[in-house]
Design a protein around this motif. Sequence first.
Motif, PDB file in Angstrom:
ATOM      1  N   ASP A 165     -88.886 -82.765 -46.569  1.00  0.00           N
ATOM      2  CA  ASP A 165     -89.433 -83.209 -47.847  1.00  0.00           C
ATOM      3  C   ASP A 165     -89.280 -82.151 -48.936  1.00  0.00           C
ATOM      4  OD1 ASP A 165     -90.243 -85.588 -46.688  1.00  0.00           O
ATOM      5  OD2 ASP A 165     -92.222 -84.807 -46.154  1.00  0.00           O
ATOM      6  N   PHE A 166     -88.699 -81.006 -48.622  1.00  0.00           N
ATOM      7  CA  PHE A 166     -88.567 -79.917 -49.589  1.00  0.00           C
ATOM      8  C   PHE A 166     -87.335 -79.082 -49.231  1.00  0.00           C
ATOM      9  CE2 PHE A 166     -91.649 -79.087 -46.245  1.00  0.00           C
ATOM     10  CZ  PHE A 166     -91.088 -77.995 -45.609  1.00  0.00           C
ATOM     11  N   GLU A 167     -86.905 -78.274 -50.201  1.00  0.00           N
ATOM     12  CA  GLU A 167     -85.705 -77.461 -49.997  1.00  0.00           C
ATOM     13  C   GLU A 167     -85.981 -75.966 -50.052  1.00  0.00           C
ATOM     14  OE1 GLU A 167     -83.010 -78.702 -52.997  1.00  0.00           O
ATOM     15  OE2 GLU A 167     -82.530 -80.618 -52.017  1.00  0.00           O
ATOM     16  N   ASP A 168     -87.184 -75.565 -50.510  1.00  0.00           N
ATOM     17  CA  ASP A 168     -87.474 -74.149 -50.666  1.00  0.00           C
ATOM     18  C   ASP A 168     -88.967 -73.904 -50.466  1.00  0.00           C
ATOM     19  OD1 ASP A 168     -88.608 -75.151 -53.002  1.00  0.00           O
ATOM     20  OD2 ASP A 168     -86.909 -74.556 -54.243  1.00  0.00           O
ATOM     21  N   LYS A 169     -89.371 -72.623 -50.572  1.00  0.00           N
ATOM     22  CA  LYS A 169     -90.777 -72.250 -50.370  1.00  0.00           C
ATOM     23  C   LYS A 169     -91.686 -72.905 -51.396  1.00  0.00           C
ATOM     24  CE  LYS A 169     -93.835 -68.240 -49.939  1.00  0.00           C
ATOM     25  NZ  LYS A 169     -93.917 -66.748 -49.960  1.00  0.00           N
ATOM     26  N   LYS A 170     -91.208 -72.989 -52.633  1.00  0.00           N
ATOM     27  CA  LYS A 170     -92.008 -73.633 -53.678  1.00  0.00           C
ATOM     28  C   LYS A 170     -92.309 -75.080 -53.307  1.00  0.00           C
ATOM     29  CE  LYS A 170     -92.038 -74.612 -58.635  1.00  0.00           C
ATOM     30  NZ  LYS A 170     -91.268 -74.475 -59.924  1.00  0.00           N
ATOM     31  N   GLY A 171     -91.308 -75.773 -52.803  1.00  0.00           N
ATOM     32  CA  GLY A 171     -91.508 -77.157 -52.388  1.00  0.00           C
ATOM     33  C   GLY A 171     -92.437 -77.267 -51.202  1.00  0.00           C
ATOM     34  N   LEU A 172     -92.320 -76.305 -50.263  1.00  0.00           N
ATOM     35  CA  LEU A 172     -93.205 -76.296 -49.099  1.00  0.00           C
ATOM     36  C   LEU A 172     -94.658 -76.117 -49.527  1.00  0.00           C
ATOM     37  CD1 LEU A 172     -92.677 -74.513 -45.724  1.00  0.00           C
ATOM     38  CD2 LEU A 172     -94.776 -74.095 -46.998  1.00  0.00           C
ATOM     39  N   LEU A 173     -94.907 -75.149 -50.438  1.00  0.00           N
ATOM     40  CA  LEU A 173     -96.268 -74.895 -50.911  1.00  0.00           C
ATOM     41  C   LEU A 173     -96.815 -76.099 -51.665  1.00  0.00           C
ATOM     42  CD1 LEU A 173     -95.941 -71.170 -52.073  1.00  0.00           C
ATOM     43  CD2 LEU A 173     -96.980 -72.039 -49.971  1.00  0.00           C
ATOM     44  N   LYS A 174     -95.951 -76.779 -52.414  1.00  0.00           N
ATOM     45  CA  LYS A 174     -96.375 -77.982 -53.129  1.00  0.00           C
ATOM     46  C   LYS A 174     -96.794 -79.068 -52.147  1.00  0.00           C
ATOM     47  CE  LYS A 174     -94.781 -81.393 -56.503  1.00  0.00           C
ATOM     48  NZ  LYS A 174     -93.625 -81.844 -57.345  1.00  0.00           N
ATOM     49  N   LYS A 175     -96.044 -79.191 -51.060  1.00  0.00           N
ATOM     50  CA  LYS A 175     -96.395 -80.195 -50.051  1.00  0.00           C
ATOM     51  C   LYS A 175     -97.728 -79.860 -49.384  1.00  0.00           C
ATOM     52  CE  LYS A 175     -94.760 -82.396 -45.803  1.00  0.00           C
ATOM     53  NZ  LYS A 175     -95.070 -83.778 -46.262  1.00  0.00           N
ATOM     54  N   LEU A 176     -97.934 -78.570 -49.048  1.00  0.00           N
ATOM     55  CA  LEU A 176     -99.200 -78.179 -48.437  1.00  0.00           C
ATOM     56  C   LEU A 176    -100.369 -78.454 -49.369  1.00  0.00           C
ATOM     57  CD1 LEU A 176     -98.281 -74.787 -46.684  1.00  0.00           C
ATOM     58  CD2 LEU A 176     -98.465 -77.062 -45.664  1.00  0.00           C
ATOM     59  N   GLN A 177    -100.190 -78.168 -50.668  1.00  0.00           N
ATOM     60  CA  GLN A 177    -101.242 -78.427 -51.640  1.00  0.00           C
ATOM     61  C   GLN A 177    -101.559 -79.907 -51.732  1.00  0.00           C
ATOM     62  OE1 GLN A 177    -103.138 -76.263 -53.244  1.00  0.00           O
ATOM     63  NE2 GLN A 177    -104.267 -77.907 -54.258  1.00  0.00           N
ATOM     64  N   SER A 178    -100.554 -80.748 -51.515  1.00  0.00           N
ATOM     65  CA  SER A 178    -100.772 -82.183 -51.628  1.00  0.00           C
ATOM     66  C   SER A 178    -101.756 -82.701 -50.586  1.00  0.00           C
ATOM     67  CB  SER A 178     -99.441 -82.936 -51.499  1.00  0.00           C
ATOM     68  OG  SER A 178     -98.957 -82.910 -50.155  1.00  0.00           O
ATOM     69  N   TYR A 179    -101.853 -82.022 -49.441  1.00  0.00           N
ATOM     70  CA  TYR A 179    -102.804 -82.465 -48.422  1.00  0.00           C
ATOM     71  C   TYR A 179    -104.238 -82.395 -48.928  1.00  0.00           C
ATOM     72  CZ  TYR A 179     -98.995 -82.299 -44.999  1.00  0.00           C
ATOM     73  OH  TYR A 179     -97.831 -82.516 -44.321  1.00  0.00           O
TER      74      TYR A 179
END
Length: 216
Positions: free
Chosen positions: A9-23
């Motif tokens: 669902d993401f391509e980089d660390k920024k995207g990963l952190l955004k996904k975690l925040q979405s929880y």
Amino acid sequence: MSEKKYTYDFEDKKGLLKKLQSYAETQDDDNVRTKAKVKTALLHCPELLYALHETDLEDQLFDEEGHLNVDENGEPLGEWDRYFGANGNIRPYLFFPEVQDHARNFLCYQTGFKDTPKYNSVEKYASLTMLIFIHTKDTIDEPTGVPRHDLIASILREKFNWSNILGTQCTMNLNSEYTSDTNYVVRKVVFEATNINALTKTTDGRTQMINKFRSV
């Protein structure tokens, strides 16, 4: 070119952190959402905070004239959030306090579900479990003469019983005293409700119903 075996669902660390925040922000996970609702409810319950008897924080509950320390909308002006967290009296997870010389009292809570109705996987039996730990040096609330763990349980009953804290109307199904091998008296209070069984999924800010089988 062969088809990708795994996609993300993401391509980089920024995207990963955004996904975690979405929880923490979406309605998909009942545990995250309900624990946040419970936190808000408890931190806007001054009678509970006072009953926990953290004397170092009492000046946050009241102003110099003894009035409740809130603004015109009822929002705390004092640092009521200091009652919550890893070093606070209220903790959103199971926690067994260690023996300590300074008498501190704790309220821990858990959420989850244990079963689904027979022949009905769309719903589940959701629960909110609250454990009250009262130090043996502080067992009686002096202004009322009521055992402190019973007083706090009564506040929780009034606050949550027949409420929608679990998403649908819940009822108190357990209110029982326990013994502890530490210097604490314990009371356990459980609220339960029948709720929807994780039927939503949010992707890129869009929430959808899950209505078909999907592979992992």
